[in-house]
Design a protein around this motif. Structure first.
Motif, mmCIF file in Angstrom:
data_model
loop_
_atom_site.group_PDB
_atom_site.id
_atom_site.type_symbol
_atom_site.label_atom_id
_atom_site.label_comp_id
_atom_site.label_asym_id
_atom_site.label_seq_id
_atom_site.Cartn_x
_atom_site.Cartn_y
_atom_site.Cartn_z
ATOM 1 N N SER A 1 0.813 -1.219 0.000
ATOM 2 C CA SER A 1 0.000 0.000 0.000
ATOM 3 C C SER A 1 0.844 1.266 0.000
ATOM 4 C CB SER A 1 -0.921 0.000 1.226
ATOM 5 O OG SER A 1 -0.153 -0.032 2.427
ATOM 6 N N ASP A 2 2.139 1.153 0.311
ATOM 7 C CA ASP A 2 2.985 2.350 0.349
ATOM 8 C C ASP A 2 3.719 2.593 -0.964
ATOM 9 O OD1 ASP A 2 4.850 0.330 0.400
ATOM 10 O OD2 ASP A 2 5.708 0.838 2.357
ATOM 11 N N GLY A 3 3.332 1.888 -2.017
ATOM 12 C CA GLY A 3 3.898 2.151 -3.330
ATOM 13 C C GLY A 3 5.198 1.434 -3.637
ATOM 14 N N ARG A 4 5.580 0.504 -2.806
ATOM 15 C CA ARG A 4 6.812 -0.248 -3.078
ATOM 16 C C ARG A 4 6.656 -1.074 -4.354
ATOM 17 N NH1 ARG A 4 10.271 -0.736 1.560
ATOM 18 N NH2 ARG A 4 9.270 0.167 3.396
ATOM 19 N N LYS A 5 7.753 -1.174 -5.097
ATOM 20 C CA LYS A 5 7.812 -2.032 -6.272
ATOM 21 C C LYS A 5 8.898 -3.077 -6.046
ATOM 22 C CE LYS A 5 4.643 0.091 -8.598
ATOM 23 N NZ LYS A 5 3.373 -0.567 -8.961
ATOM 24 N N VAL A 6 8.624 -4.293 -6.470
ATOM 25 C CA VAL A 6 9.559 -5.390 -6.251
ATOM 26 C C VAL A 6 10.451 -5.571 -7.466
ATOM 27 C CG1 VAL A 6 9.791 -7.857 -5.793
ATOM 28 C CG2 VAL A 6 7.972 -6.538 -4.694
ATOM 29 N N CYS A 7 11.742 -5.579 -7.238
ATOM 30 C CA CYS A 7 12.696 -5.861 -8.306
ATOM 31 C C CYS A 7 12.722 -7.374 -8.528
ATOM 32 C CB CYS A 7 14.088 -5.353 -7.937
ATOM 33 S SG CYS A 7 15.333 -5.711 -9.209
ATOM 34 N N PRO A 8 12.495 -7.844 -9.749
ATOM 35 C CA PRO A 8 12.389 -9.284 -10.009
ATOM 36 C C PRO A 8 13.700 -9.942 -10.421
ATOM 37 C CG PRO A 8 11.744 -8.093 -11.968
ATOM 38 C CD PRO A 8 12.113 -7.037 -10.934
ATOM 39 N N VAL A 9 14.815 -9.200 -10.404
ATOM 40 C CA VAL A 9 16.036 -9.703 -11.018
ATOM 41 C C VAL A 9 16.676 -10.844 -10.241
ATOM 42 C CG1 VAL A 9 18.420 -9.093 -11.647
ATOM 43 C CG2 VAL A 9 16.518 -7.602 -12.294
ATOM 44 N N CYS A 10 16.725 -10.741 -8.920
ATOM 45 C CA CYS A 10 17.440 -11.771 -8.164
ATOM 46 C C CYS A 10 16.656 -12.232 -6.949
ATOM 47 C CB CYS A 10 18.838 -11.284 -7.762
ATOM 48 S SG CYS A 10 18.892 -10.193 -6.329
ATOM 49 N N MET A 11 17.279 -13.112 -6.182
ATOM 50 C CA MET A 11 16.623 -13.778 -5.054
ATOM 51 C C MET A 11 16.318 -12.827 -3.902
ATOM 52 S SD MET A 11 20.079 -14.221 -5.256
ATOM 53 C CE MET A 11 21.318 -13.288 -4.342
ATOM 54 N N TYR B 1 14.643 -9.943 -4.163
ATOM 55 C CA TYR B 1 13.322 -9.331 -4.382
ATOM 56 C C TYR B 1 13.185 -8.028 -3.608
ATOM 57 C CZ TYR B 1 12.109 -13.928 -6.223
ATOM 58 O OH TYR B 1 12.088 -15.093 -6.948
ATOM 59 N N CYS B 2 14.109 -7.127 -3.797
ATOM 60 C CA CYS B 2 14.075 -5.860 -3.066
ATOM 61 C C CYS B 2 12.750 -5.144 -3.325
ATOM 62 C CB CYS B 2 15.238 -4.977 -3.492
ATOM 63 S SG CYS B 2 16.865 -5.629 -3.057
ATOM 64 N N ALA B 3 12.044 -4.808 -2.252
ATOM 65 C CA ALA B 3 10.790 -4.060 -2.338
ATOM 66 C C ALA B 3 11.113 -2.594 -2.087
ATOM 67 C CB ALA B 3 9.786 -4.577 -1.318
ATOM 68 N N LEU B 4 11.100 -1.797 -3.146
ATOM 69 C CA LEU B 4 11.671 -0.452 -3.110
ATOM 70 C C LEU B 4 10.611 0.635 -3.135
ATOM 71 C CD1 LEU B 4 14.509 -1.067 -5.730
ATOM 72 C CD2 LEU B 4 14.615 -1.358 -3.242
ATOM 73 N N LEU B 5 10.776 1.587 -2.227
ATOM 74 C CA LEU B 5 9.975 2.800 -2.266
ATOM 75 C C LEU B 5 10.430 3.680 -3.428
ATOM 76 C CD1 LEU B 5 10.059 3.629 1.548
ATOM 77 C CD2 LEU B 5 8.029 2.902 0.259
ATOM 78 N N GLU B 6 9.610 4.631 -3.799
ATOM 79 C CA GLU B 6 9.978 5.578 -4.844
ATOM 80 C C GLU B 6 11.326 6.217 -4.516
ATOM 81 O OE1 GLU B 6 10.093 7.812 -8.195
ATOM 82 O OE2 GLU B 6 8.544 6.313 -7.755
#
Length: 290
Positions: free
Chosen positions: A14-24, A26-31
């Protein structure tokens, strides 16, 4: 919870995080936030490659330095690196760029077309193509893919030197354009990989898939007190042989580097012991740094 479920759960934050799909990871990154690799970022709600086309190092190297022993031996290859890595090896010999972000290291913008032309220009010097190396190239896989496509069109080769710690979807993106890979198989226990910030099963899956469609060689750095047991090398070599006994393995000698200066270099005789063990299973085993 499966990896796919984990990605979906984090991707719906809900806070707008996007998950990087490249590696294990799975960094969930804020803007505006960077991933653990320092090379990927959430920008305008999308995960982008920050290091696209940012070259920190370039050198015309012998192919054997990648190391590749059974892929166009005696040739040279234009080796390029950027910045960033998704592992945290305390012995990294290229830590100045692998552990750096874009504001911490000098770099030059290079387009895929420019790099492909540069590689072609060195053909008279024995160059066969481009090798992506020095840092972890697949944290910026988009530049590898785009450049390798052009290199292939020019009738030249692309090599990737990688830790193999990315998801198979990323490997599938580059495999059509890649001719050879050297994969660092750091060791053969999950405990050791956890120390380095990685995951053994991810790397094993990467190796197994890559070996089906391109030339694969592996490198294991023998670190005293970490991955230097007879039993571990037995298990590693047997697993590699289960894929193919013709996959070359480079058994390399550790030297104190970066944050691991608390122990001596690996004894040369120990490296050769590891080689002898691996040779019970594999046809091609080489020593490095001895």
């Amino acid at each position: 919870m499966s990896r796919e479920e984990k990605r979906n759960e984090m991707g719906n934050s809900s806070d707008g995080r996007k998950v990087c799909p490249v590696c294990m990871h799975y960094c969930a990154l804020l803007e505006g936030q960077y991933g653990r690799c320092r090379a990927r970022k959430n920008e305008n709600g999308k995960i982008i490659s920050v290091n696209y086309g940012k070259v920190t190092s370039a050198m015309l190297d012998p192919i054997e330095k990648k190391p590749l022993a059974r892929f166009y031996p005696g040739s040279k290859i234009l080796s390029v690196g950027s910045f960033g890595c998704n592992l945290f090896c305390p012995f990294c010999q290229n830590h100045e760029i692998s552990m750096a972000g874009q504001t911490e290291i000098g770099w030059q913008d290079v387009t895929p077309a420019q790099l492909a032309r540069l590689a072609s220009g060195y053909q008279n010097a024995g160059n066969i193509g481009v090798a992506f190396t020095y840092n972890e190239p697949l944290v910026g896989y988009e530049f590898v893919r785009d450049t390798a496509c052009l290199v292939k069109q020019n009738g030249m080769k692309t090599v990737v030197v990688t830790n193999g710690s990315v998801e198979l979807e990323i490997l599938e993106e580059i495999l059509p354009y890649i001719d050879a890979v050297n994969i660092d198989l750091k060791g053969f226990t999950e405990d050791y990989y956890r120390k380095l910030g990685g995951n053994l099963n991810t790397v094993k899956a990467f190796i197994e898939r890559a070996a089906k469609d391109c030339h694969v060689e592996l490198t294991t750095l023998i670190v005293p007190g970490e991955n230097d047991s007879k039993e571990e090398m037995e298990q590693e070599a047997a697993w590699i042989a289960s894929l193919s006994p013709e996959i070359p393995l480079h058994v390399s000698r550790f030297f104190p580097r970066y944050q691991m200066t608390d122990r001596k270099a690996t004894e040369v005789r120990q490296v050769y012991r590891m080689k002898q063990i691996a040779e019970k299973y594999l046809k091609y085993v080489y020593t490095g740094n001895c």
